[in-house]
Structure formats: structure tokens, C-alpha cells
Design an enzyme around this catalytic site. Sequence first.
Site, PDB file in Angstrom:
ATOM      1  N   SER A   1      60.377  29.941  91.359  1.00  0.00           N
ATOM      2  CA  SER A   1      59.262  29.202  90.315  1.00  0.00           C
ATOM      3  C   SER A   1      57.889  28.799  91.029  1.00  0.00           C
ATOM      4  O   SER A   1      58.380  28.250  92.221  1.00  0.00           O
ATOM      5  CB  SER A   1      59.904  27.716  89.489  1.00  0.00           C
ATOM      6  OG  SER A   1      58.186  27.153  88.235  1.00  0.00           O
TER       7      SER A   1
ATOM      8  N   TYR B   1      64.145  19.837  89.306  1.00  0.00           N
ATOM      9  CA  TYR B   1      64.129  20.553  88.562  1.00  0.00           C
ATOM     10  C   TYR B   1      63.073  21.766  89.937  1.00  0.00           C
ATOM     11  O   TYR B   1      63.227  22.469  90.895  1.00  0.00           O
ATOM     12  CB  TYR B   1      62.355  20.721  87.337  1.00  0.00           C
ATOM     13  CG  TYR B   1      62.569  22.239  87.054  1.00  0.00           C
ATOM     14  CD1 TYR B   1      63.542  23.067  87.009  1.00  0.00           C
ATOM     15  CD2 TYR B   1      60.958  22.817  87.509  1.00  0.00           C
ATOM     16  CE1 TYR B   1      63.072  24.445  85.966  1.00  0.00           C
ATOM     17  CE2 TYR B   1      60.305  23.968  86.871  1.00  0.00           C
ATOM     18  CZ  TYR B   1      61.546  25.223  86.290  1.00  0.00           C
ATOM     19  OH  TYR B   1      61.315  25.973  85.827  1.00  0.00           O
TER      20      TYR B   1
ATOM     21  N   LYS C   1      64.496  24.537  92.157  1.00  0.00           N
ATOM     22  CA  LYS C   1      63.249  25.795  92.643  1.00  0.00           C
ATOM     23  C   LYS C   1      63.097  26.071  94.560  1.00  0.00           C
ATOM     24  O   LYS C   1      62.765  26.944  94.250  1.00  0.00           O
ATOM     25  CB  LYS C   1      62.773  25.919  91.379  1.00  0.00           C
ATOM     26  CG  LYS C   1      62.618  25.885  89.921  1.00  0.00           C
ATOM     27  CD  LYS C   1      63.593  27.050  89.878  1.00  0.00           C
ATOM     28  CE  LYS C   1      64.079  27.265  88.493  1.00  0.00           C
ATOM     29  NZ  LYS C   1      64.241  28.691  88.153  1.00  0.00           N
TER      30      LYS C   1
HETATM   31  N1  LIG Z   1      59.049  28.884  81.593  1.00  0.00           N
HETATM   32  C1  LIG Z   1      58.207  28.464  82.271  1.00  0.00           C
HETATM   33  O1  LIG Z   1      57.118  28.046  82.213  1.00  0.00           O
HETATM   34  C2  LIG Z   1      59.220  29.086  83.419  1.00  0.00           C
HETATM   35  C3  LIG Z   1      58.180  28.706  84.788  1.00  0.00           C
HETATM   36  C4  LIG Z   1      59.045  29.547  85.837  1.00  0.00           C
HETATM   37  C5  LIG Z   1      60.440  29.601  85.698  1.00  0.00           C
HETATM   38  N2  LIG Z   1      60.499  29.857  85.023  1.00  0.00           N
HETATM   39  C6  LIG Z   1      62.400  30.032  84.948  1.00  0.00           C
HETATM   40  O2  LIG Z   1      62.652  31.096  84.409  1.00  0.00           O
HETATM   41  C7  LIG Z   1      63.720  30.922  83.592  1.00  0.00           C
HETATM   42  C8  LIG Z   1      64.142  31.059  82.313  1.00  0.00           C
HETATM   43  O3  LIG Z   1      63.084  30.378  81.319  1.00  0.00           O
HETATM   44  P1  LIG Z   1      62.802  30.443  80.355  1.00  0.00           P
HETATM   45  O4  LIG Z   1      61.513  29.679  80.318  1.00  0.00           O
HETATM   46  O5  LIG Z   1      62.951  31.857  80.097  1.00  0.00           O
HETATM   47  O6  LIG Z   1      63.484  29.075  79.512  1.00  0.00           O
HETATM   48  P2  LIG Z   1      64.280  29.351  77.974  1.00  0.00           P
HETATM   49  O7  LIG Z   1      65.165  27.966  78.194  1.00  0.00           O
HETATM   50  O8  LIG Z   1      63.769  30.024  77.419  1.00  0.00           O
HETATM   51  O9  LIG Z   1      65.537  29.856  78.186  1.00  0.00           O
HETATM   52  C9  LIG Z   1      66.691  30.103  80.044  1.00  0.00           C
HETATM   53  C10 LIG Z   1      67.988  30.606  79.390  1.00  0.00           C
HETATM   54  O10 LIG Z   1      69.055  30.408  80.287  1.00  0.00           O
HETATM   55  C11 LIG Z   1      70.692  29.918  79.510  1.00  0.00           C
HETATM   56  N3  LIG Z   1      70.714  28.743  80.006  1.00  0.00           N
HETATM   57  C12 LIG Z   1      70.302  27.718  80.155  1.00  0.00           C
HETATM   58  N4  LIG Z   1      71.813  27.105  80.914  1.00  0.00           N
HETATM   59  C13 LIG Z   1      72.714  28.356  80.638  1.00  0.00           C
HETATM   60  C14 LIG Z   1      73.598  28.349  81.629  1.00  0.00           C
HETATM   61  N5  LIG Z   1      74.643  27.359  82.649  1.00  0.00           N
HETATM   62  N6  LIG Z   1      74.611  29.569  82.087  1.00  0.00           N
HETATM   63  C15 LIG Z   1      74.123  30.690  80.929  1.00  0.00           C
HETATM   64  N7  LIG Z   1      72.831  30.419  80.590  1.00  0.00           N
HETATM   65  C16 LIG Z   1      72.224  29.294  80.897  1.00  0.00           C
HETATM   66  C17 LIG Z   1      69.704  29.323  77.902  1.00  0.00           C
HETATM   67  O11 LIG Z   1      70.671  29.226  76.823  1.00  0.00           O
HETATM   68  C18 LIG Z   1      68.794  30.204  77.953  1.00  0.00           C
HETATM   69  O12 LIG Z   1      68.755  31.264  77.050  1.00  0.00           O
HETATM   70  C19 LIG Z   1      64.259  29.166  84.148  1.00  0.00           C
HETATM   71  O13 LIG Z   1      65.173  29.224  85.804  1.00  0.00           O
HETATM   72  C20 LIG Z   1      63.110  28.785  84.540  1.00  0.00           C
HETATM   73  O14 LIG Z   1      63.232  27.909  85.672  1.00  0.00           O
HETATM   74  C21 LIG Z   1      60.010  29.561  83.489  1.00  0.00           C
END
Ligand SMILES: NC(=O)c1ccc[n+]([C@@H]2O[C@H](COP(=O)([O-])OP(=O)(O)OC[C@H]3O[C@@H](n4cnc5c(N)ncnc54)[C@H](O)[C@@H]3O)[C@@H](O)[C@H]2O)c1
Length: 253
Positions: A146, A161, A165
Site C-alpha cells: 500500500s 496498518y 504494509k
Molecule cells: N482500498 C484502498 O484504498 C487500498 C489502498 C492500498 C492498499 N489496499 C490493500 O488492498 C487489499 C484489498 O483491499 P480492498 O480495498 O479491496 O478491501 P476490501 O475490504 O474490499 O477487500 C478485502 C478482502 O479481503 C478479505 N479478507 C479480510 N480478512 C481476510 C482473511 N482473514 N482471510 C481471507 N480473506 C480476508 C475480505 O473479506 C475482502 O474480501 C488489502 O490488502 C488492502 O490493504 C487497499
Amino acid sequence: MSRFSLKGRTALVTGGARGCGLAFAEGLAEAGADVAIFDIIPPTEGFFEIEKIHGVKTRHYVVDVSSISSLEEGFRAFKEDFNGALDICVPCAGVNKNVAFLDTPPEEFERLVGVNIRGVYYTAQLAARAMVANKTIHGSIILVASIASYMAIRSQLSSAYCGTKGAVRAMCPAIAAELVKYGIRVNSISPGYVCTGMTVPFPHLLESWKDEIMNGRVAMPEDIRGGCVFLASDASSYMTGQDLCIDGGVTKW
Ligand SMILES: NC(=O)c1ccc[n+]([C@@H]2O[C@H](COP(=O)([O-])OP(=O)(O)OC[C@H]3O[C@@H](n4cnc5c(N)ncnc54)[C@H](O)[C@@H]3O)[C@@H](O)[C@H]2O)c1
């Protein structure tokens, strides 16, 4: 464009039921890969469209990436369903918590560490073992980090967090160095602000982030999937141990 093709390859995406993980799964399938997802929630509708639209094989498994036994069970079932094939793994499952550093309870910190660090590390390890065993010549692991690994998130209280990351981005080059002898590449993706289930509960943040982003717009999950396809494919065959930051310029402004 043939070097971007993933035809005949098999991919596994954790956290693929929605958000960024689902977008990555869709992108990999569009490029021709069969795709499996691990998640603790049932897949959202888009996942079931993948097989219909792209004509690839898909499967979903209920797996908690923070539990090694759940991960091992998931990998066992996946191996059986896909006859041991695995070329691409995207450990993407992640969780966030908006909580002040001074107030972060140990159990909250441990939860984030369990999913974001241990979950990513052991997913990558089990995937790499499977790739070494099946002798793929297209092995590519793409860890999801991230922009929080580069900077404090200005409008959120996210020290735990950010720490998790940072760990993901830091483990990437070290894992890459050890897997190079097996022909497996390991890179990470650092998305910027993306509109997903993780961020939509905070509409005021989505609005305020626009001012922080060089191009003035919060990403949709589709905006970051091309990077995943690139890192998964032979188009990036000279890249390993690297982070691909897809952030609309946030970290450069
Ligand atoms: N949304 C943002 O702005 C952003 C920015 C940078 C990085 N990210 C990263 O991208 C990745 C996806 O995030 P997102 O924004 O799509 O969030 P999201 O919450 O929409 O999706 C995350 C998914 O991970 C699953 N999950 C959570 N805990 C779990 C576990 N213990 N075992 C299996 N699955 C699990 C959830 O059920 C969900 O489907 C994450 O690693 C997040 O840190 C997101």
C-alpha cells in the site's frame, strides 16, 4: 501483446471476493488465466461473471489467511481442483483499522498483523512451495502492499496498518532473492486510495483524499488491475523484488 497473455496459466488471489482482489482476479482472467480465490466472505456477483465472460475456470474457497491450518486446507483443495497447477499468486487479503496509536489495543494490532503480514507471508510461502513442486516456468507472486508503506495516511489513524504494509513491502525483495533460483519472480503492488469495501464506509475521507492525489481522483479497483496483469505476465520478466506504486501520484506530491 502476446507477452501480456496469461493463457494456460493458473492464478490464486486471496481476498478476491470483492474490491482490489476481485479486480485483480478479473484482470488475470481477462488475460486468459484460470483463477481461484480464497476469502472469508462469499464472492460478490462480479466473481461469478468471470467464468461466463472470459471462458476460464474459476473456483472459490472459504479460507482465513490469518490461520495457517485454514490456508493449508485451502491450498490442498486448490491443488486437487487444479491438478497441482499454480503460476501466479496474489496475496491481497487485508484489513485496516482507524484507531489512534496511543489507543490501539494489542488484539487489534495482532489482528492486522495476522491478516496483513502473516497471511501474506504464509500465502506466498505455500504458493512458492507449490510452484517449486510443479516446476512452473512462469512463477510470479504479487504481494499487495500500500502507499501506507511509504507515508502516513494523513486523514486516518492507521499506525498499525502502515506498519503491516511496510512489512509486506520489506519482505518482497528478500523473498524474491531466495526464489530467483526457481525462476519465480516476486514483486509488490502499492495501490493508492481505492474506492472499495474498505474505504466506502468513510465517504468524507474519499472526498478529502481527492485533494491529496495528483490527478485529483480516487481510484476505482479497475484502475489498478492492469499493474497486476503486467507483473503476472512475461511482459515484466525482468522485474523482481520491486514495488509498483499505482497511486495517481499521491506519494510524489
Ligand atoms: N482500498 C484502498 O484504498 C487500498 C489502498 C492500498 C492498499 N489496499 C490493500 O488492498 C487489499 C484489498 O483491499 P480492498 O480495498 O479491496 O478491501 P476490501 O475490504 O474490499 O477487500 C478485502 C478482502 O479481503 C478479505 N479478507 C479480510 N480478512 C481476510 C482473511 N482473514 N482471510 C481471507 N480473506 C480476508 C475480505 O473479506 C475482502 O474480501 C488489502 O490488502 C488492502 O490493504 C487497499
